[in-house]
Design a protein around this motif. Sequence first.
Motif, short mmCIF file in Angstrom:
data_model
loop_
_atom_site.label_atom_id
_atom_site.label_comp_id
_atom_site.label_asym_id
_atom_site.label_seq_id
_atom_site.Cartn_x
_atom_site.Cartn_y
_atom_site.Cartn_z
N ASP A 128 0.81 -1.22 0.00
CA ASP A 128 0.00 0.00 0.00
C ASP A 128 0.85 1.28 0.00
OD1 ASP A 128 0.98 -0.38 2.54
OD2 ASP A 128 -0.87 0.21 3.56
N PHE A 129 2.13 1.15 -0.35
CA PHE A 129 3.05 2.30 -0.36
C PHE A 129 2.59 3.35 -1.37
CE2 PHE A 129 6.79 4.41 -2.25
CZ PHE A 129 7.37 4.96 -1.11
N GLU A 130 2.52 4.58 -0.92
CA GLU A 130 2.19 5.69 -1.81
C GLU A 130 3.39 6.62 -1.90
OE1 GLU A 130 -1.50 7.73 -1.24
OE2 GLU A 130 -2.47 5.92 -0.48
N SER A 131 3.83 6.85 -3.11
CA SER A 131 4.99 7.69 -3.35
C SER A 131 4.66 9.15 -3.04
CB SER A 131 5.41 7.54 -4.81
OG SER A 131 6.53 8.32 -5.07
N LYS A 132 5.58 9.81 -2.34
CA LYS A 132 5.46 11.24 -2.04
C LYS A 132 6.80 11.86 -2.41
CE LYS A 132 2.66 10.15 1.93
NZ LYS A 132 2.76 9.83 3.33
N GLU A 133 6.81 12.67 -3.44
CA GLU A 133 8.07 13.23 -3.91
C GLU A 133 8.74 14.06 -2.82
OE1 GLU A 133 9.53 16.18 -7.38
OE2 GLU A 133 8.14 14.59 -7.96
N TYR A 134 10.04 13.83 -2.68
CA TYR A 134 10.84 14.52 -1.68
C TYR A 134 12.12 14.99 -2.36
CZ TYR A 134 13.93 15.21 2.32
OH TYR A 134 14.81 15.74 3.22
N SER A 135 12.55 16.20 -2.07
CA SER A 135 13.83 16.67 -2.60
C SER A 135 14.49 17.61 -1.60
CB SER A 135 13.67 17.35 -3.96
OG SER A 135 12.94 18.54 -3.81
N THR A 136 15.79 17.59 -1.63
CA THR A 136 16.57 18.46 -0.75
C THR A 136 17.94 18.70 -1.38
OG1 THR A 136 17.31 18.82 1.54
CG2 THR A 136 17.60 16.60 0.64
N THR A 137 18.61 19.72 -0.92
CA THR A 137 19.97 20.01 -1.37
C THR A 137 20.89 19.96 -0.16
OG1 THR A 137 19.18 21.42 -3.16
CG2 THR A 137 21.47 21.73 -2.46
N TYR A 138 21.97 19.23 -0.31
CA TYR A 138 23.00 19.17 0.73
C TYR A 138 24.13 20.09 0.29
CZ TYR A 138 20.67 15.12 2.69
OH TYR A 138 19.75 14.28 3.26
N ASP A 139 24.55 20.96 1.17
CA ASP A 139 25.66 21.89 0.89
C ASP A 139 26.42 22.04 2.20
OD1 ASP A 139 27.38 23.81 -0.02
OD2 ASP A 139 25.84 25.31 -0.43
N TYR A 140 27.53 21.37 2.32
CA TYR A 140 28.25 21.41 3.58
C TYR A 140 29.74 21.12 3.40
CZ TYR A 140 27.28 16.42 3.23
OH TYR A 140 27.17 15.14 2.79
N ILE A 141 30.46 21.24 4.49
CA ILE A 141 31.90 21.04 4.51
C ILE A 141 32.21 19.83 5.39
CG2 ILE A 141 34.11 22.03 5.23
CD1 ILE A 141 32.83 24.81 4.75
N ILE A 142 33.05 18.94 4.87
CA ILE A 142 33.54 17.81 5.65
C ILE A 142 35.01 18.09 5.95
CG2 ILE A 142 33.91 15.33 5.75
CD1 ILE A 142 31.81 15.04 3.54
N GLU A 143 35.34 18.12 7.22
CA GLU A 143 36.71 18.43 7.64
C GLU A 143 37.51 17.15 7.87
OE1 GLU A 143 38.72 20.64 11.44
OE2 GLU A 143 36.93 21.55 10.56
#
Length: 152
Positions: free
Chosen positions: A123-138
């Motif tokens: 019964d899974f219903e797709s729900k569009e999701y989007s995001t942007t990752y912008d970060y620094i890894i030290e």
Amino acid sequence: MAVSPVLIIKLVNDSAISVRARLYDDFAEHEIILNSVLTYWWANDMPPAIKFLELFDSVIKRTINEIMPHKNLNLKYDVKANEVLDKASIIEVNLISVSADGVGFKIENGSFTLSGIRKVEPDFESKEYSTTYDYIIETPDIILKKYKEMKK
């Protein structure tokens, strides 16, 4: 004309992601074997989309450090999914920019889609999701020192 370092991302037969960094004749390459990591995440009830993005970040960091030891890695990428990342079974990653201590990388094949990374209920219903990752890894100083020693 200055030569820019290159970061190449390839989806290999839907079973692995290859991450390769190149600067002049020097290169480093690592693969994420999807079957192995997905099986581990499923067995330990971990969210595969989130764990994959964490692993992807660390593989990029390690691969670039092997050819160009750096303190800070700036990563920016878009992620689209068919549900919030905790529950997503399909994710699309689009790498936008990568730079190590201010040196930008040319990105080749920076977009890919992973599907079937999580089992879904009938019964899974797709729900569009989007995001942007912008970060620094030290890079911790002790690890940076080891990468610099390896380059000598």
